[in-house]
Write a protein that holds these residues in place. Structure first.
Motif, PDB file in Angstrom:
ATOM      1  N   ALA A 101     -10.709  -1.510   5.531  1.00  0.00           N
ATOM      2  CA  ALA A 101      -9.571  -1.960   4.724  1.00  0.00           C
ATOM      3  C   ALA A 101      -8.452  -0.933   4.706  1.00  0.00           C
ATOM      4  CB  ALA A 101     -10.031  -2.267   3.301  1.00  0.00           C
ATOM      5  N   ILE A 102      -8.798   0.328   4.537  1.00  0.00           N
ATOM      6  CA  ILE A 102      -7.777   1.371   4.475  1.00  0.00           C
ATOM      7  C   ILE A 102      -7.105   1.543   5.828  1.00  0.00           C
ATOM      8  CG2 ILE A 102      -7.406   3.850   4.160  1.00  0.00           C
ATOM      9  CD1 ILE A 102      -9.552   3.774   1.978  1.00  0.00           C
ATOM     10  N   THR A 103      -7.881   1.515   6.903  1.00  0.00           N
ATOM     11  CA  THR A 103      -7.316   1.674   8.239  1.00  0.00           C
ATOM     12  C   THR A 103      -6.344   0.560   8.572  1.00  0.00           C
ATOM     13  OG1 THR A 103      -9.314   2.802   8.998  1.00  0.00           O
ATOM     14  CG2 THR A 103      -7.865   1.907  10.691  1.00  0.00           C
ATOM     15  N   LEU A 104      -6.680  -0.663   8.162  1.00  0.00           N
ATOM     16  CA  LEU A 104      -5.827  -1.818   8.444  1.00  0.00           C
ATOM     17  C   LEU A 104      -4.722  -1.998   7.406  1.00  0.00           C
ATOM     18  CD1 LEU A 104      -8.487  -4.461   9.556  1.00  0.00           C
ATOM     19  CD2 LEU A 104      -6.798  -3.319  11.000  1.00  0.00           C
ATOM     20  N   GLY A 105      -4.721  -1.166   6.363  1.00  0.00           N
ATOM     21  CA  GLY A 105      -3.717  -1.312   5.317  1.00  0.00           C
ATOM     22  C   GLY A 105      -3.927  -2.564   4.487  1.00  0.00           C
ATOM     23  N   ASP A 106      -5.177  -2.978   4.330  1.00  0.00           N
ATOM     24  CA  ASP A 106      -5.506  -4.219   3.621  1.00  0.00           C
ATOM     25  C   ASP A 106      -5.573  -3.963   2.116  1.00  0.00           C
ATOM     26  OD1 ASP A 106      -6.391  -6.653   2.736  1.00  0.00           O
ATOM     27  OD2 ASP A 106      -8.095  -6.790   4.115  1.00  0.00           O
ATOM     28  N   VAL A 107      -4.415  -3.988   1.474  1.00  0.00           N
ATOM     29  CA  VAL A 107      -4.336  -3.748   0.030  1.00  0.00           C
ATOM     30  C   VAL A 107      -5.081  -4.827  -0.740  1.00  0.00           C
ATOM     31  CG1 VAL A 107      -2.754  -3.567  -1.936  1.00  0.00           C
ATOM     32  CG2 VAL A 107      -2.143  -2.524   0.255  1.00  0.00           C
ATOM     33  N   THR A 108      -5.042  -6.059  -0.256  1.00  0.00           N
ATOM     34  CA  THR A 108      -5.716  -7.177  -0.933  1.00  0.00           C
ATOM     35  C   THR A 108      -7.204  -6.926  -1.068  1.00  0.00           C
ATOM     36  OG1 THR A 108      -4.082  -8.735  -0.100  1.00  0.00           O
ATOM     37  CG2 THR A 108      -6.158  -9.653  -0.871  1.00  0.00           C
ATOM     38  N   ALA A 109      -7.825  -6.390  -0.028  1.00  0.00           N
ATOM     39  CA  ALA A 109      -9.263  -6.114  -0.068  1.00  0.00           C
ATOM     40  C   ALA A 109      -9.579  -5.049  -1.105  1.00  0.00           C
ATOM     41  CB  ALA A 109      -9.754  -5.675   1.309  1.00  0.00           C
ATOM     42  N   ILE A 110      -8.736  -4.016  -1.190  1.00  0.00           N
ATOM     43  CA  ILE A 110      -8.977  -2.936  -2.155  1.00  0.00           C
ATOM     44  C   ILE A 110      -8.807  -3.439  -3.586  1.00  0.00           C
ATOM     45  CG2 ILE A 110      -8.247  -0.653  -2.943  1.00  0.00           C
ATOM     46  CD1 ILE A 110      -9.518  -0.556  -0.219  1.00  0.00           C
ATOM     47  N   GLN A 122      -2.524  -0.068  -3.486  1.00  0.00           N
ATOM     48  CA  GLN A 122      -1.535   0.363  -2.493  1.00  0.00           C
ATOM     49  C   GLN A 122      -1.535   1.881  -2.355  1.00  0.00           C
ATOM     50  OE1 GLN A 122       2.618  -0.596  -3.377  1.00  0.00           O
ATOM     51  NE2 GLN A 122       2.932  -1.110  -1.235  1.00  0.00           N
ATOM     52  N   ARG A 123      -1.715   2.571  -3.469  1.00  0.00           N
ATOM     53  CA  ARG A 123      -1.753   4.041  -3.437  1.00  0.00           C
ATOM     54  C   ARG A 123      -2.967   4.524  -2.640  1.00  0.00           C
ATOM     55  NH1 ARG A 123      -2.086   5.073  -8.698  1.00  0.00           N
ATOM     56  NH2 ARG A 123       0.124   4.677  -8.977  1.00  0.00           N
ATOM     57  N   VAL A 124      -4.090   3.837  -2.802  1.00  0.00           N
ATOM     58  CA  VAL A 124      -5.297   4.194  -2.049  1.00  0.00           C
ATOM     59  C   VAL A 124      -5.031   4.103  -0.552  1.00  0.00           C
ATOM     60  CG1 VAL A 124      -7.635   3.433  -1.448  1.00  0.00           C
ATOM     61  CG2 VAL A 124      -6.956   3.562  -3.844  1.00  0.00           C
ATOM     62  N   VAL A 125      -4.425   3.005  -0.133  1.00  0.00           N
ATOM     63  CA  VAL A 125      -4.145   2.796   1.291  1.00  0.00           C
ATOM     64  C   VAL A 125      -3.175   3.844   1.816  1.00  0.00           C
ATOM     65  CG1 VAL A 125      -3.055   1.237   2.944  1.00  0.00           C
ATOM     66  CG2 VAL A 125      -4.681   0.341   1.277  1.00  0.00           C
ATOM     67  N   ILE A 126      -2.109   4.088   1.072  1.00  0.00           N
ATOM     68  CA  ILE A 126      -1.074   5.028   1.522  1.00  0.00           C
ATOM     69  C   ILE A 126      -1.626   6.449   1.633  1.00  0.00           C
ATOM     70  CG2 ILE A 126       1.098   6.141   0.870  1.00  0.00           C
ATOM     71  CD1 ILE A 126       1.961   3.453  -0.336  1.00  0.00           C
ATOM     72  N   LEU A 128      -4.817   7.510   1.822  1.00  0.00           N
ATOM     73  CA  LEU A 128      -6.033   7.746   2.607  1.00  0.00           C
ATOM     74  C   LEU A 128      -5.986   7.193   4.025  1.00  0.00           C
ATOM     75  CD1 LEU A 128      -8.822   7.074  -0.064  1.00  0.00           C
ATOM     76  CD2 LEU A 128      -7.669   9.217   0.491  1.00  0.00           C
ATOM     77  N   LYS A 129      -4.908   6.498   4.385  1.00  0.00           N
ATOM     78  CA  LYS A 129      -4.892   5.846   5.706  1.00  0.00           C
ATOM     79  C   LYS A 129      -4.998   6.844   6.850  1.00  0.00           C
ATOM     80  CE  LYS A 129       0.179   5.546   6.157  1.00  0.00           C
ATOM     81  NZ  LYS A 129       1.317   4.617   6.359  1.00  0.00           N
ATOM     82  N   ASP A 130      -4.449   8.048   6.680  1.00  0.00           N
ATOM     83  CA  ASP A 130      -4.525   9.041   7.756  1.00  0.00           C
ATOM     84  C   ASP A 130      -5.885   9.733   7.807  1.00  0.00           C
ATOM     85  OD1 ASP A 130      -1.949   8.537   8.600  1.00  0.00           O
ATOM     86  OD2 ASP A 130      -1.065  10.063   7.303  1.00  0.00           O
ATOM     87  N   LYS A 131      -6.634   9.661   6.707  1.00  0.00           N
ATOM     88  CA  LYS A 131      -7.955  10.290   6.658  1.00  0.00           C
ATOM     89  C   LYS A 131      -9.058   9.329   7.080  1.00  0.00           C
ATOM     90  CE  LYS A 131      -6.530  13.300   2.836  1.00  0.00           C
ATOM     91  NZ  LYS A 131      -6.790  13.710   1.438  1.00  0.00           N
ATOM     92  N   ALA A 132      -8.807   8.023   6.947  1.00  0.00           N
ATOM     93  CA  ALA A 132      -9.841   7.017   7.205  1.00  0.00           C
ATOM     94  C   ALA A 132     -10.429   7.085   8.607  1.00  0.00           C
ATOM     95  CB  ALA A 132      -9.294   5.620   6.916  1.00  0.00           C
ATOM     96  N   GLY A 215      -4.214   5.934  15.181  1.00  0.00           N
ATOM     97  CA  GLY A 215      -3.456   4.770  15.639  1.00  0.00           C
ATOM     98  C   GLY A 215      -4.269   3.895  16.565  1.00  0.00           C
ATOM     99  N   LEU A 216      -5.109   4.505  17.387  1.00  0.00           N
ATOM    100  CA  LEU A 216      -5.936   3.742  18.322  1.00  0.00           C
ATOM    101  C   LEU A 216      -6.968   2.907  17.576  1.00  0.00           C
ATOM    102  CD1 LEU A 216      -6.486   3.161  21.285  1.00  0.00           C
ATOM    103  CD2 LEU A 216      -7.963   5.190  21.352  1.00  0.00           C
ATOM    104  N   ILE A 217      -7.571   3.466  16.557  1.00  0.00           N
ATOM    105  CA  ILE A 217      -8.544   2.718  15.758  1.00  0.00           C
ATOM    106  C   ILE A 217      -7.870   1.553  15.049  1.00  0.00           C
ATOM    107  CG2 ILE A 217     -10.092   2.827  13.771  1.00  0.00           C
ATOM    108  CD1 ILE A 217     -10.732   5.709  14.555  1.00  0.00           C
ATOM    109  N   ARG A 218      -6.698   1.805  14.468  1.00  0.00           N
ATOM    110  CA  ARG A 218      -5.984   0.724  13.767  1.00  0.00           C
ATOM    111  C   ARG A 218      -5.621  -0.392  14.730  1.00  0.00           C
ATOM    112  NH1 ARG A 218      -3.904   4.940  10.332  1.00  0.00           N
ATOM    113  NH2 ARG A 218      -2.305   5.521  11.828  1.00  0.00           N
ATOM    114  N   ALA A 219      -5.109  -0.030  15.903  1.00  0.00           N
ATOM    115  CA  ALA A 219      -4.707  -1.042  16.881  1.00  0.00           C
ATOM    116  C   ALA A 219      -5.924  -1.844  17.366  1.00  0.00           C
ATOM    117  CB  ALA A 219      -4.023  -0.361  18.067  1.00  0.00           C
ATOM    118  N   ALA A 220      -7.040  -1.167  17.604  1.00  0.00           N
ATOM    119  CA  ALA A 220      -8.251  -1.853  18.064  1.00  0.00           C
ATOM    120  C   ALA A 220      -8.794  -2.782  16.997  1.00  0.00           C
ATOM    121  CB  ALA A 220      -9.306  -0.836  18.496  1.00  0.00           C
ATOM    122  N   LEU A 221      -8.771  -2.336  15.743  1.00  0.00           N
ATOM    123  CA  LEU A 221      -9.259  -3.178  14.650  1.00  0.00           C
ATOM    124  C   LEU A 221      -8.419  -4.446  14.499  1.00  0.00           C
ATOM    125  CD1 LEU A 221     -10.241  -0.596  11.868  1.00  0.00           C
ATOM    126  CD2 LEU A 221     -11.758  -2.210  13.015  1.00  0.00           C
TER     127      LEU A 221
END
Length: 228
Positions: A101-110, A122-126, A128-132, A215-221
């Protein structure tokens, strides 16, 4: 610091268990998913733990894997997410689901987690997205270190032993080999098969050759996400 507890379950409640360790009882708070996965009363159990120290209280939180414990640590580092909020998110999504969810920026799931509002999600995604991606890539290593998963062998990732789609992951002129390997590890930890994971990584890295691991993980997901 109490990092792990091994003992027998004395009793369980709606949000915690009492674990008897050689005559000493420890109250350990867990997510709903973890509680559902634990054995019955009187049976042996081992949990990784995180100790929360407050002026008027000490609380232990338990996790079945080091990966889930690491997500708890990261989630509670976000403003507005305390220990209960972290357990709510882990109860709803699980450790793998949080990473996805964090990698894909899926705020709805969180925000589907109990007590987590849209701004906090939204704060969680913003934050932690680089750490996920890094945590996801380390998932296998953490589980192996805890004896929870078999060690990966070179045979699993060597191109000569993979289908043609997987061999593309190491093709020249795409994303760096290290990023591809880390992305493949992360997707494998999320439960994707080696063939479909390798195909998605090959497609993503071929489209944007300069992608690094996150970025590669996000794009693949995104390529692997259900369509429609």
């Amino acid at each position: 610091m109490i990092g792990k507890i091994t003992g027998r379950i004395e009793y369980r409640s709606t949000d915690h268990v009492l674990i008897d360790v050689r005559g000493v009882g420890y109250v350990v708070y867990c997510s709903d998913r973890t509680l559902a996965s634990l054995p019955g009363n009187g049976e042996a159990v081992a949990l990784f733990t995180e100790l929360l120290v407050r002026e008027d209280n000490l609380q232990l939180f338990g996790f079945p894997t080091l990966l889930e414990k690491e997500w708890h640590r990261l989630l509670t580092s976000v403003q507005g997410i305390g220990a209960k909020g972290s357990l709510a998110i882990l109860s709803t999504l699980g450790a793998d689901g949080v990473g996805r969810a964090i990698t894909l920026g899926d705020v709805t799931a969180i925000k589907a987690a109990k007590g987590v509002g849209p701004k906090t999600a939204q704060r969680v995604v913003i934050e932690l997205k680089d750490k996920a991606p890094g945590v996801m890539a380390l998932g296998g290593t953490l589980q192996q270190a805890a004896g929870e998963a078999p060690a990966q062998t070179d045979e699993v990732i060597e191109p000569a032993d993979l289908p043609a789609t997987q061999a593309k992951v190491r093709a020249a002129g795409v994303a760096p080999a290290a990023a591809q390997a880390e992305a493949l590890s992360a997707l494998s930890n999320l439960g994707y098969g080696p063939g479909e994971a390798a195909s998605a990584i090959a497609e993503a890295s071929g489209t944007t050759p300069d992608l690094e691991t996150p970025g590669l993980i996000r794009a693949a997901l995104k390529l692997l996400a259900p369509k429609g």
